[in-house]
Design a protein around this motif. Structure first.
Motif, PDB file in Angstrom:
ATOM      1  N   ASP A   3     -10.658   3.652  -9.058  1.00 15.22           N
ATOM      2  CA  ASP A   3      -9.464   3.400  -8.247  1.00 15.22           C
ATOM      3  C   ASP A   3      -8.531   2.433  -8.958  1.00 15.22           C
ATOM      4  N   GLN A   4      -7.309   2.875  -9.108  1.00 12.49           N
ATOM      5  CA  GLN A   4      -6.311   2.019  -9.752  1.00 12.49           C
ATOM      6  C   GLN A   4      -5.329   1.539  -8.691  1.00 12.49           C
ATOM      7  N   LEU A   5      -4.955   0.277  -8.786  1.00 11.26           N
ATOM      8  CA  LEU A   5      -3.959  -0.301  -7.884  1.00 11.26           C
ATOM      9  C   LEU A   5      -2.597  -0.201  -8.574  1.00 11.26           C
ATOM     10  N   THR A   6      -1.608   0.393  -7.899  1.00  6.04           N
ATOM     11  CA  THR A   6      -0.265   0.450  -8.482  1.00  6.04           C
ATOM     12  C   THR A   6       0.704  -0.295  -7.567  1.00  6.04           C
ATOM     13  N   VAL A   7       1.503  -1.164  -8.154  1.00 10.84           N
ATOM     14  CA  VAL A   7       2.452  -1.951  -7.366  1.00 10.84           C
ATOM     15  C   VAL A   7       3.866  -1.652  -7.836  1.00 10.84           C
ATOM     16  N   PHE A   8       4.741  -1.337  -6.863  1.00  9.50           N
ATOM     17  CA  PHE A   8       6.152  -1.085  -7.152  1.00  9.50           C
ATOM     18  C   PHE A   8       6.884  -2.427  -7.101  1.00  9.50           C
ATOM     19  N   LEU A   9       7.470  -2.831  -8.220  1.00  3.53           N
ATOM     20  CA  LEU A   9       8.154  -4.133  -8.253  1.00  3.53           C
ATOM     21  C   LEU A   9       9.580  -3.951  -8.738  1.00  3.53           C
ATOM     22  N   GLU A  10      10.526  -4.554  -8.020  1.00  6.73           N
ATOM     23  CA  GLU A  10      11.889  -4.545  -8.535  1.00  6.73           C
ATOM     24  C   GLU A  10      11.998  -5.552  -9.677  1.00  6.73           C
ATOM     25  N   TYR A  63       4.631  -6.343  -0.363  1.00  8.08           N
ATOM     26  CA  TYR A  63       4.775  -5.520  -1.570  1.00  8.08           C
ATOM     27  C   TYR A  63       4.467  -4.079  -1.218  1.00  8.08           C
ATOM     28  N   ARG A  64       4.909  -3.163  -2.065  1.00 10.17           N
ATOM     29  CA  ARG A  64       4.533  -1.778  -1.861  1.00 10.17           C
ATOM     30  C   ARG A  64       3.437  -1.446  -2.865  1.00 10.17           C
ATOM     31  N   ALA A  65       2.205  -1.353  -2.401  1.00 10.54           N
ATOM     32  CA  ALA A  65       1.064  -1.115  -3.281  1.00 10.54           C
ATOM     33  C   ALA A  65       0.353   0.154  -2.852  1.00 10.54           C
ATOM     34  N   THR A  66      -0.191   0.861  -3.815  1.00 10.69           N
ATOM     35  CA  THR A  66      -0.885   2.093  -3.488  1.00 10.69           C
ATOM     36  C   THR A  66      -2.121   2.210  -4.385  1.00 10.69           C
ATOM     37  N   VAL A  67      -3.149   2.911  -3.904  1.00 12.97           N
ATOM     38  CA  VAL A  67      -4.384   3.071  -4.688  1.00 12.97           C
ATOM     39  C   VAL A  67      -4.515   4.538  -5.058  1.00 12.97           C
ATOM     40  N   SER A  68      -4.729   4.812  -6.342  1.00 17.21           N
ATOM     41  CA  SER A  68      -4.915   6.205  -6.731  1.00 17.21           C
ATOM     42  C   SER A  68      -6.036   6.323  -7.754  1.00 17.21           C
TER      43      SER A  68
ATOM     44  N   ASN B 377       8.318   4.430   2.755  1.00 15.63           N
ATOM     45  CA  ASN B 377       7.256   4.289   3.742  1.00 15.63           C
ATOM     46  C   ASN B 377       5.945   3.999   3.021  1.00 15.63           C
ATOM     47  N   PRO B 378       5.040   3.260   3.672  1.00 15.77           N
ATOM     48  CA  PRO B 378       3.794   2.859   3.021  1.00 15.77           C
ATOM     49  C   PRO B 378       2.947   4.056   2.573  1.00 15.77           C
ATOM     50  N   ASN B 379       3.055   5.190   3.267  1.00 17.27           N
ATOM     51  CA  ASN B 379       2.178   6.311   2.910  1.00 17.27           C
ATOM     52  C   ASN B 379       2.680   7.123   1.718  1.00 17.27           C
TER      53      ASN B 379
END
Lengths: 142, 435
Positions: A3-10, A63-68, B377-379
């Motif tokens: 699982d990788q954590l990805t963070v969207f950063l301005e 923050y906007r973070a997502t796991v993929s 959106n978060p999803n």
């Protein structure tokens, strides 16, 4: 798969630092970090302990973070080993979306790749193992 | 049972009779008591005593916001100041504030006009209204207060601000009707969710009366889903009274004008020509029975249309459509007219983005550059540059198709677009020589 954590950063001064501080304060330990940047924003890709919790911590902090899931492959530390791997990808007809390399604790080279969706990744994993490559799990790298 | 107002369901001919009589009296009183109207009517060769039909009114000159400003503060009063009980000032969204004055009779009308929203919401003495429009010179707070008091409900005059307290009050006092701007309602909903509450379970809301700024159907659906209640739009402006000039019923298909108090025309903003029902244009209002601050053909600068046909709710008063923006919100981008609401219409087709957006206008060389900043959106899994740029590209091409003008889309971080307690600032104009 890992699982990788990805963070969207301005692109803003001090932004990366405060995001990392946030993870540090939460006791999340990073193994690898790489940044893909455009002129306006960056995507920070992180391999770390407890990626799901890390994503929640970051989401709560705004923050906007997502796991993929991504694929990590162990390679012998010698010239040409990455080329061998990529030739194999090519031969299988898979396209690599992005990738990066880092060294594991025991000094082996690990290469992380994102290949299409989950189904494609599973197939690649199978084929790579068949071809004699070692597909790593979290325990192998941390 | 909620209070009833017989005129709301009276035959339309009866309403028209009241209107015709009312506009004639208003025009004559303006002519006799307000020097501005005397001069304006005389210059146009218009005799207010000659009004025998609605067509006759269409010969009268318009009155504009600038005219009200030029005669501020007391130049537009039709009664001596001694008869004025209360004054309000417009929020000054676009310049110097103008004054609205009220006699006891005017307050009485206002109470009942805003109250129609509560009639539509079936409010009665068992309801609890939480009013988080700002109290003060803004007509939102006291207008909602008067109308809600009139309905017989319990009123919580909490005013705007201190959002966490709003959330606790909603939960602890069992509020059933929320009254505030739509963007503030969204902020309250998001704050409640962040505080770990589930508004559908923890609140007792059943209706929201949200006005003072236009909002899209998508924004409404989002609000209704989060707070599990029904959102009614309310329209009004300080220059003609305040909120209550028109209110939506439970059908949610347009806002019923309080036609016994306001006569509405829709005009082509460029030519001033009166447009038939169904066509979009600028709303023009003539009051029929306001005493202190009457207006004859006031140009609201709000873009709407009269919805043809009758409403199944039984109210016979004509409906205006949800506002499409303001003539002065209209952006002219490289020569093309664009309303922020059109941009919102396009965005609602993208699940990946939230309702929070901001339009930024700038110049590069001599060219206008428009950037739409929008939160995701978060999803939405944005783990690759391809995903981010793919989404930006999809929205950009949808905008290009809908508006015939290129708009750059920029995804931004959560919470980076400022939340408002009053009117949301949707457009930032950085173009030189415009502001």
């Amino acid at each position: 798969m890992i699982d990788q954590l990805t963070v969207f950063l301005e692109n803003k001064e001090g932004h990366l630092a405060s995001m990392c501080r946030c993870l540090g304060d939460a006791g999340v330990n990073m193994v690898a970090l790489t940044i893909a940047e455009s002129s306006e924003y960056g995507l920070v890709r992180i391999l770390c302990t407890e990626p799901e919790r890390a994503a929640k911590v970051l989401d709560d902090a705004g923050y906007r973070a997502t796991v993929s899931p991504v694929m990590a492959i162990g390679l012998p530390d010698r010239p040409g080993s990455l080329a061998d791997l990529l030739d194999t990808f090519d031969g299988l007809g898979f396209n690599v979306e992005y990738g990066y390399c880092f060294l594991t604790r025991d000094g082996r080279a690990a290469d992380v790749f994102k290949v299409g969706g989950a189904a494609a990744s599973a197939e690649v994993t199978f084929k790579l193992e068949e071809a004699g490559f070692k597909v790593l799990s979290w325990e192998d790298i941390a | 049972m909620s209070r009833q107002i017989p005129i709301m369901t009276a035959p339309h001919e009866q309403i028209e009779q009241i209107q015709l009589e009312g506009i004639k009296q208003t025009a004559v009183r303006c002519y006799e008591n307000i020097p501005f109207y005397r001069k304006s009517f005389d210059d146009a060769g218009f005799d207010p005593r000659s009004i025998e039909s609605f067509d006759d009114l269409a010969r009268a000159p318009f009155v504009t916001k600038q005219d009200l400003r030029d005669n501020a503060p007391y130049g537009m009063l039709a009664v001596p100041l001694s008869e004025v009980r209360e004054v309000h000032m417009s929020s000054g969204t676009t310049g110097v504030a103008t004054l609205g004055a009220y006699t006891s009779h005017d307050i009485e009308i206002w109470r009942e006009c805003f109250g129609r929203g509560l009639v539509f919401a079936n409010a009665d003495e068992n309801d609890v209204c939480q009013i988080c429009y700002g109290y003060g010179l803004f007509t939102g707070g006291l207008g909602a207060h008067y109308g809600s008091m009139w309905s017989g409900a319990t009123v919580i005059p909490i005013s705007a601000g201190n959002t966490e307290r709003q959330v606790r009050t909603l939960r602890d006092l069992g509020t059933t009707i929320l009254e505030c701007t739509p963007s503030y309602a969204m902020h309250i909903a998001d704050t409640a969710i962040e505080m770990g509450l589930d508004p559908a379970r923890d609140f007792h809301l059943r209706a929201g009366i949200h006005g003072a700024e236009p909002f899209s159907d998508a924004f409404r659906a989002d609000l209704e889903r989060k707070l599990d209640y029904k959102v009614l739009d309310i329209y009004g402006l300080t220059e003609t009274m305040g909120p209550g000039v028109a209110v939506e019923c439970m059908e949610q298909d347009g806002l019923h004008l309080a036609e016994d108090h306001f006569y509405a025309e829709i005009i082509n903003p460029a030519t001033g020509e009166v447009l038939p029902d169904g066509e979009w244009g600028e709303l023009v209002i003539t009051t029929t029975d306001r005493e202190a601050s009457p207006v004859v053909r006031y140009r609201t600068r709000d873009i709407t249309r009269i919805i043809p046909g009758e409403c199944p709710c039984g109210c016979t008063h004509r409906r205006i459509d949800r506002l499409h923006g303001r003539t002065d919100d209209m952006l002219i981008i490289r020569g093309v007219n664009v309303f922020p609401s059109q941009i919102e219409d396009v965005m609602k087709h993208f699940d990946e983005v939230s309702s929070w957006y901001q339009i930024e206008l700038d110049t590069r060389g001599s060219l206008d550059v428009v950037t739409l900043k929008v939160e995701t959106n978060p999803n939405f899994p944005l783990d690759s540059i391809g995903a981010v740029e793919g989404l930006q590209g999809k929205i950009q091409s949808a905008l290009k198709t809908a508006l015939s003008v290129g708009i750059k889309v920029k995804l931004v971080e959560p919470k980076s677009i400022p939340r408002s307690e009053g009117k949301a600032k949707r457009v930032i104009d950085l173009r030189k020589g415009i502001n």
